[in-house]
Design a protein around this motif. Sequence first.
Motif, mmCIF file in Angstrom:
data_model
loop_
_atom_site.group_PDB
_atom_site.id
_atom_site.type_symbol
_atom_site.label_atom_id
_atom_site.label_comp_id
_atom_site.label_asym_id
_atom_site.label_seq_id
_atom_site.Cartn_x
_atom_site.Cartn_y
_atom_site.Cartn_z
ATOM 1 N N LYS A 39 0.815 -1.213 0.000
ATOM 2 C CA LYS A 39 0.000 0.000 0.000
ATOM 3 C C LYS A 39 0.853 1.270 0.000
ATOM 4 C CE LYS A 39 -0.413 -0.263 5.052
ATOM 5 N NZ LYS A 39 -1.343 -0.491 6.189
ATOM 6 N N PHE A 40 2.119 1.157 0.376
ATOM 7 C CA PHE A 40 2.991 2.323 0.431
ATOM 8 C C PHE A 40 3.645 2.625 -0.913
ATOM 9 C CE2 PHE A 40 3.121 0.605 4.809
ATOM 10 C CZ PHE A 40 2.676 1.719 5.506
ATOM 11 N N PHE A 41 3.554 1.717 -1.877
ATOM 12 C CA PHE A 41 4.299 1.864 -3.122
ATOM 13 C C PHE A 41 3.477 2.607 -4.169
ATOM 14 C CE2 PHE A 41 6.843 -2.323 -2.343
ATOM 15 C CZ PHE A 41 7.460 -1.709 -1.260
ATOM 16 N N SER A 42 4.154 3.491 -4.897
ATOM 17 C CA SER A 42 3.507 4.172 -6.014
ATOM 18 C C SER A 42 3.427 3.241 -7.211
ATOM 19 C CB SER A 42 4.307 5.422 -6.385
ATOM 20 O OG SER A 42 5.568 5.065 -6.929
ATOM 21 N N ASP A 43 2.624 3.613 -8.195
ATOM 22 C CA ASP A 43 2.517 2.794 -9.399
ATOM 23 C C ASP A 43 3.863 2.703 -10.113
ATOM 24 O OD1 ASP A 43 -0.142 2.427 -8.883
ATOM 25 O OD2 ASP A 43 -0.836 3.968 -10.296
ATOM 26 N N GLU A 44 4.616 3.822 -10.118
ATOM 27 C CA GLU A 44 5.923 3.834 -10.780
ATOM 28 C C GLU A 44 6.899 2.902 -10.067
ATOM 29 O OE1 GLU A 44 4.245 6.493 -9.829
ATOM 30 O OE2 GLU A 44 3.627 7.359 -11.770
ATOM 31 N N GLU A 45 6.894 2.937 -8.726
ATOM 32 C CA GLU A 45 7.778 2.044 -7.966
ATOM 33 C C GLU A 45 7.415 0.588 -8.205
ATOM 34 O OE1 GLU A 45 8.647 5.068 -4.171
ATOM 35 O OE2 GLU A 45 7.038 3.583 -4.087
ATOM 36 N N MET A 46 6.139 0.297 -8.223
ATOM 37 C CA MET A 46 5.713 -1.085 -8.434
ATOM 38 C C MET A 46 6.057 -1.560 -9.846
ATOM 39 S SD MET A 46 4.505 -3.756 -7.099
ATOM 40 C CE MET A 46 3.874 -3.076 -5.559
ATOM 41 N N ALA A 47 5.902 -0.691 -10.824
ATOM 42 C CA ALA A 47 6.223 -1.078 -12.202
ATOM 43 C C ALA A 47 7.721 -1.373 -12.350
ATOM 44 C CB ALA A 47 5.791 0.041 -13.163
ATOM 45 N N GLU A 48 8.554 -0.526 -11.736
ATOM 46 C CA GLU A 48 9.995 -0.738 -11.838
ATOM 47 C C GLU A 48 10.418 -1.985 -11.058
ATOM 48 O OE1 GLU A 48 13.799 0.314 -13.379
ATOM 49 O OE2 GLU A 48 11.687 0.659 -13.933
ATOM 50 N N LEU A 49 9.775 -2.235 -9.915
ATOM 51 C CA LEU A 49 10.029 -3.447 -9.152
ATOM 52 C C LEU A 49 9.719 -4.681 -10.000
ATOM 53 C CD1 LEU A 49 10.391 -5.219 -6.579
ATOM 54 C CD2 LEU A 49 8.023 -4.668 -6.004
ATOM 55 N N ARG A 50 8.570 -4.664 -10.650
ATOM 56 C CA ARG A 50 8.184 -5.800 -11.488
ATOM 57 C C ARG A 50 9.191 -6.014 -12.628
ATOM 58 N NH1 ARG A 50 2.914 -7.845 -11.531
ATOM 59 N NH2 ARG A 50 1.445 -6.902 -10.058
ATOM 60 N N ARG A 51 9.640 -4.916 -13.215
ATOM 61 C CA ARG A 51 10.544 -5.026 -14.361
ATOM 62 C C ARG A 51 11.902 -5.572 -13.932
ATOM 63 N NH1 ARG A 51 14.578 -2.594 -16.961
ATOM 64 N NH2 ARG A 51 14.828 -0.971 -15.375
ATOM 65 N N ARG A 52 12.489 -4.971 -12.894
ATOM 66 C CA ARG A 52 13.845 -5.358 -12.506
ATOM 67 C C ARG A 52 13.901 -6.772 -11.909
ATOM 68 N NH1 ARG A 52 17.178 -0.232 -9.953
ATOM 69 N NH2 ARG A 52 16.421 1.374 -11.402
ATOM 70 N N CYS A 53 12.845 -7.152 -11.220
ATOM 71 C CA CYS A 53 12.829 -8.474 -10.574
ATOM 72 C C CYS A 53 12.176 -9.545 -11.431
ATOM 73 C CB CYS A 53 12.126 -8.391 -9.222
ATOM 74 S SG CYS A 53 13.006 -7.385 -8.000
ATOM 75 N N ASP A 54 11.777 -9.153 -12.655
ATOM 76 C CA ASP A 54 11.156 -10.110 -13.578
ATOM 77 C C ASP A 54 9.991 -10.824 -12.899
ATOM 78 O OD1 ASP A 54 10.740 -11.629 -15.881
ATOM 79 O OD2 ASP A 54 12.120 -13.201 -15.233
#
Length: 584
Positions: free
Chosen positions: A370-385
């Motif tokens: 709940k603390f993560f922004s959409d941009e942070e979550m998108a980059e997390l998904r990308r970098r961690c596959d």
Amino acid sequence: MHTHTAGELRAANIGDEVTLTGWVWRRRDHGGLIFCDLRDRTGMTQCTFDPEHSGGDAFKIAETMRPEWPILVHGTVIARDEETVNSKLATGEIEVLVDRAEVLNRSKTPPFQIEDGIETAEDTRLRYRYLDIRRPEMMSRLQLRSDFTFAIREALHDRSFMEVETPSLFKSTPEGARDFIVPSRLQPGSFYALPQSPQLLKQLLMVGGVERYYQVAKCFRDEDLRADRQPEFTQVDIEMSFVDQDDVMGELEDVLSSAFAKMGVEMPTPLRRISYWDAMDTYGSDKPDTRFGMHLVDLTDVFANSKFKVFSSAANTEGHVVKALNAKGAGTWPRAKIDKLGKVAETFGAKGLAWIAFREDGSMNSPIVKFFSDEEMAELRRRCDVEQGDLVMFAAGPRLASDEILGGMRSHMADALELPREGHDFLWVVDFPLFHWDDDAKRYEAEHQPFTQPHLDQIDLLESDPLAMGSCTYDFVMDGFEAGGGGMRIHDAALQLKMLEFMGFTEERARAQFGFLMDALEFGAPPMGGFALGLDRVCMLLAGCDSIRDVMAFPKTSSGSDLMSAAPSEVSMAQLKEVGLRLM
């Protein structure tokens, strides 16, 4: 007493008269015939007692035989009937038709079956280790150890290394673990120490001009035990002079690949080299198992402005990081099972564990998402596959501590997910830090040992940033274990004293403890470097075992006890008096 071993007879021996010795493994009475499986360390042969052929005495003896009796039999090798051929046994095409037998001794009923795959408690097997060694799988491990030791000795001898024995009674020179000390009767109040390694002595051999030394050395450390540690252990100790680091590593690769080849194991050379910090940042370990992925991912920049203060605080603190680990497939685990991972993380130094479970239905389960922004979550998904069904775990804090936490979780999750780890994995981890800071002692201590050569172009950092200094070191990593380690040595007396003084030694203390070494370095000591291979650990890995106890003839328990002999044990007051000691 015998003409052949119990494991060597084949169809080519049919018609031969032979004499065998060994232990009765199983005896089967089929009325008119008695069959006995005779076992020695090489294998097993079926012996047949026929009253019409064996004679009265031999058949009567066979009627009395019991398991684990040592016996001698004489007879003729014959072919087994086609329907009784045992394809699982090397000697399964033949049997020995016995005409003479002798009982060499009798045996009590053993406390466990002398066979492979038994579920007997390890303490019982250690109590009767001499019986445990009779089991084929235990015997084969000792044979493997013998074969590998011979192979590495042969490889070293063929490359002009000289085997030199060094003393087992020496001066106490603590090298990071506690010494076992031995009181001297002839010099009351003085003590020898059992060597933690032949480190100083092999450096003196280099000063002496030996140039290429090795020894299969017994070493002793009074430290807490684990599955891959014992109070006494064996290492293949090696040292070379007039060499640089590449010379030593290249020679070691040649020796090791030759020895492994004799065991049927290919070790491709040259080996990969990974720097210490690359290993820590990528795998969370300075002894990584690279047979599976699950790499650590640096997300420090992603969460620099995060609303999750734990992450943003770490991201904006010098020397701190935010890192993640994706355990693919674990996101399907029940919430209760994921929650238990927090306790696992604590064993690796974490205060807790932040995580996100990406469920197969596309939802996310996590107390922090709940603390993560959409941009942070998108980059997390990308970098961690990230894919559906994944579990992403986080660590935030000092770089080394974060690496170690996620490195521990990486190994734990690989076991929990039963990730395949096929074959053997060999590599070098190089360029370890020269020092680390000991919070308890409040001083800098050597990362490897205080005789390690620093990178000479970094000497100026000794005063300004000692933790940034690198060392000329190299660890040999096999299957995620430190299987050996070494480095270049300081061969200049002034530099050696300078390093000891930096670690808190006064010159007086340095001279008292290491004066013999520094004196020797003043007499034209050559550039030198060496290595020690953990023989027990390598044999454990070659045998596919989980503990070095499984490849040692008479190991200690995790408390350092020998259950067979009841050592350590009390000694008499007279013995203590002889060496000037009394118990408090």
